[in-house]
Design a protein around this motif. Structure first.
Motif, mmCIF file in Angstrom:
data_model
loop_
_atom_site.group_PDB
_atom_site.id
_atom_site.type_symbol
_atom_site.label_atom_id
_atom_site.label_comp_id
_atom_site.label_asym_id
_atom_site.label_seq_id
_atom_site.Cartn_x
_atom_site.Cartn_y
_atom_site.Cartn_z
ATOM 1 N N ARG A 299 4.250 3.869 0.817
ATOM 2 C CA ARG A 299 4.457 4.960 1.494
ATOM 3 C C ARG A 299 4.690 6.222 0.624
ATOM 4 O O ARG A 299 5.235 5.992 -0.567
ATOM 5 C CB ARG A 299 5.509 4.857 2.615
ATOM 6 C CG ARG A 299 6.818 4.456 2.210
ATOM 7 C CD ARG A 299 7.819 4.752 3.054
ATOM 8 N NE ARG A 299 7.985 6.214 3.430
ATOM 9 C CZ ARG A 299 8.503 7.202 2.557
ATOM 10 N NH1 ARG A 299 9.252 6.779 1.348
ATOM 11 N NH2 ARG A 299 8.623 8.248 2.969
ATOM 12 N N ALA A 300 4.265 7.416 1.189
ATOM 13 C CA ALA A 300 4.569 8.606 0.578
ATOM 14 C C ALA A 300 4.925 9.615 1.532
ATOM 15 O O ALA A 300 4.105 9.760 2.684
ATOM 16 C CB ALA A 300 3.653 9.128 -0.624
ATOM 17 N N PRO A 301 5.924 10.489 1.463
ATOM 18 C CA PRO A 301 6.097 11.662 2.536
ATOM 19 C C PRO A 301 5.059 12.837 2.222
ATOM 20 O O PRO A 301 4.576 13.183 1.342
ATOM 21 C CB PRO A 301 7.658 12.220 2.060
ATOM 22 C CG PRO A 301 7.717 11.783 0.674
ATOM 23 C CD PRO A 301 6.807 10.826 0.495
ATOM 24 N N ASP B 57 5.412 10.652 7.121
ATOM 25 C CA ASP B 57 4.802 9.992 5.725
ATOM 26 C C ASP B 57 3.480 9.487 6.205
ATOM 27 O O ASP B 57 3.011 9.198 7.074
ATOM 28 C CB ASP B 57 5.809 9.068 5.180
ATOM 29 C CG ASP B 57 5.815 7.811 6.138
ATOM 30 O OD1 ASP B 57 5.028 7.433 6.973
ATOM 31 O OD2 ASP B 57 6.766 6.940 5.560
ATOM 32 N N ALA B 58 2.803 9.068 5.002
ATOM 33 C CA ALA B 58 1.460 8.440 5.028
ATOM 34 C C ALA B 58 1.775 6.845 4.499
ATOM 35 O O ALA B 58 2.648 6.795 3.500
ATOM 36 C CB ALA B 58 0.434 9.160 4.230
ATOM 37 N N SER C 274 5.638 14.867 -2.973
ATOM 38 C CA SER C 274 5.316 13.359 -2.422
ATOM 39 C C SER C 274 5.708 12.308 -3.113
ATOM 40 O O SER C 274 6.172 11.293 -2.681
ATOM 41 C CB SER C 274 3.837 13.338 -2.163
ATOM 42 O OG SER C 274 3.535 14.044 -0.824
ATOM 43 N N VAL C 275 5.739 12.667 -4.632
ATOM 44 C CA VAL C 275 6.163 11.580 -5.500
ATOM 45 C C VAL C 275 7.692 11.640 -5.772
ATOM 46 O O VAL C 275 8.409 10.352 -5.624
ATOM 47 C CB VAL C 275 5.557 11.910 -6.781
ATOM 48 C CG1 VAL C 275 6.176 11.069 -8.044
ATOM 49 C CG2 VAL C 275 3.897 11.598 -6.615
ATOM 50 N N ALA D 294 7.407 8.644 -2.979
ATOM 51 C CA ALA D 294 6.584 7.605 -2.916
ATOM 52 C C ALA D 294 7.233 6.526 -3.242
ATOM 53 O O ALA D 294 7.924 6.213 -4.298
ATOM 54 C CB ALA D 294 5.247 7.773 -4.034
ATOM 55 N N SER D 295 6.982 5.207 -2.392
ATOM 56 C CA SER D 295 7.553 3.984 -2.647
ATOM 57 C C SER D 295 6.791 2.942 -2.247
ATOM 58 O O SER D 295 6.012 3.128 -1.387
ATOM 59 C CB SER D 295 9.225 3.818 -2.136
ATOM 60 O OG SER D 295 9.382 4.316 -1.018
ATOM 61 N N LEU D 296 7.217 1.716 -2.598
ATOM 62 C CA LEU D 296 6.480 0.418 -2.013
ATOM 63 C C LEU D 296 7.287 -0.051 -0.934
ATOM 64 O O LEU D 296 8.446 0.286 -0.851
ATOM 65 C CB LEU D 296 6.564 -0.758 -3.184
ATOM 66 C CG LEU D 296 5.828 -0.420 -4.602
ATOM 67 C CD1 LEU D 296 5.959 -1.717 -5.440
ATOM 68 C CD2 LEU D 296 4.446 0.107 -4.494
#
Ligand code: MEV
Length: 326
Positions: free
Chosen positions: A17-19, A44-45, A147-148, A317-319
């Motif tokens: 996911r990432a915001p 987020d996506a 986002s990252v 961004a994270s798993l």
């Protein structure tokens, strides 16, 4: 500051996911190297990447031809010849100025990087920017970096703890972490979609005019003062500077009659407000007067916007560990 954790290595299927992002000061001018302040949204996506007999996006094999972000993300982030199926869901309205494409690119790049052995975050920030720039043709790394990284981020401001620098040819942007003041912000999406690339090109042409350098300098002064005001938790000064930033955005043609209506509607309940993102449609962001969050949401809804009361998401961004929905 602790360095941000790298994206760890995992086998497929991988979910990430990432915001999205909200630009507080400095959009457009940042493309020319001016300072910017933005934060990762708590919207987020999310993507799930799994092995498949053919490449597809949301079950559609035409995704690779039709979606330039998807195409560029695979070209730059998936050296493996094995095809993958990607499913994506998002809380971010498309073409709304809230970073839906940056969030998609950051989440997908994180998932692909994880399935390719993992990646340092600075490299992910550069990759996500390269993908967005390839798909869009223009722009700065502010959106993809937020986002990252998550949290509050400055670009080219010299303020805060260094995160990374991102380059495109001879251009280079310095990205840093600053503190979240902990405020609730209210966003109003106008429902008027727009093309970031068209808006950026139109503003760039306007900045080529003889008064362009003076306007660019004013953008920089407002953003620097805005970063300071947010940093000392000064809501009143932040609100005033949001208004000054909006005047400049209007001058370079980034506003829209619907956005101006929403800004007028927000006025009585806000310390200040401006468009956020590329403008010419898209969204506004307003800083509520203390205790006026609900009233501000109501005023924007009554004026026909899709309102969101948002906070900064500290996570980038994270798993999504253990999740591989169908
Ligand atoms: C778009 O979200 C922000 C712009 O400054 C373009 C960019 O920085 O890539 C208009």
């Amino acid at each position: 500051m602790e360095p941000l954790a790298p994206i760890p290595s995992r086998p497929l299927p991988v979910s990430a996911r990432a915001p999205g992002k909200c630009i507080v000061f400095g959009e457009h001018a940042v493309v020319r190297g001016s300072p910017e302040l933005l934060f990762a949204l708590d919207l987020d996506a999310q993507v799930v990447v799994r092995p498949a007999p053919r490449i597809e996006l949301n079950s559609d094999p035409r995704g690779i031809e039709e979606n330039p972000y998807f195409r560029a993300a695979l070209a730059r982030g998936w050296p493996d010849p094995a095809p993958v199926s990607v499913r994506s869901v998002t809380q971010l309205p498309k073409a709304s100025g809230l970073g839906s494409s940056a969030a998609f690119v950051a989440a997908l790049s994180a998932a692909l990087a994880s399935a390719s052995g993992g990646l340092e975050r600075a490299a992910l920030a550069q990759r996500a920017f390269d993908i967005e720039r390839e798909a869009q043709g223009v722009g700065s790394p502010g959106d993809t970096s937020a986002s990252v990284a998550g949290g509050f981020v400055t670009v080219n401001a010299g303020e805060g703890a260094p995160l990374w620098s991102v380059a495109s040819g001879a251009e280079r942007w310095d990205v840093r972490r600053v503190e979240d003041p902990g405020w609730v912000w209210v966003i109003g999406y106008s429902g008027v979609p727009r093309s970031t690339a068209d808006a950026v090109r139109a503003v760039a042409r306007r900045l080529e005019e003889p008064d362009g350098p003076r306007i660019l300098e004013a953008f920089g002064d407002v953003a620097r003062a805005g970063i300071e005001a947010v940093g000392r938790g000064d809501r009143e000064a932040t609100g005033r500077l949001l208004g000054r930033n909006q005047e400049l955005l209007r001058t370079v043609g980034a506003s829209h009659p619907r956005l101006e209506e929403l800004l007028r509607a927000a006025g009585p309940a806000a310390e200040g407000a401006k468009l956020t993102g590329a403008g010419v449609g898209g969204s506004i962001v307003a800083l509520p007067k203390p205790g006026q969050e609900t009233e501000l949401v109501r005023r924007l809804a009554r004026a026909g916007a899709l309102p969101f009361a948002v906070r900064c998401s500290p996570a980038g961004a994270s798993l999504v560990e253990g999740a591989a929905p169908g």
